[in-house]
Design a protein around this motif. Structure first.
Motif: not given
Length: 79
Positions: A33-35, A66-70
């Protein structure tokens, strides 16, 4: 080319997504999901496409939660 513009998926995932944006559909695998969200925003930016309110809310929630700091790259704008 811009790799994030096209992602290979199985037929059943493609059918479930159809023409839905992230406000209506996210990949069934939580880990993807983050990608997916990052690539969605990259494609929108690259092609100067708008994001509606529901889409913005869902993406903001996902990317700030939920993805944080990517870190990601900012693609070149298409002409």
């Amino acid at each position: 080319g811009f790799a994030a513009s096209l992602v290979a998926v199985t037929d059943n995932v493609n059918q479930s997504k159809s023409a839905k944006d992230p406000a209506e559909w996210l990949p069934p695998r939580t880990a993807a999901r983050c990608t997916y969200a990052i690539q969605w925003v990259q494609v929108k930016f690259r092609w100067r496409l708008s994001i509606d309110g529901a889409e913005r809310t869902r993406l903001s929630s996902l990317l700030s939660g939920s993805c944080g700091s990517r870190l990601t790259t900012v693609p070149a704008r298409a002409i």
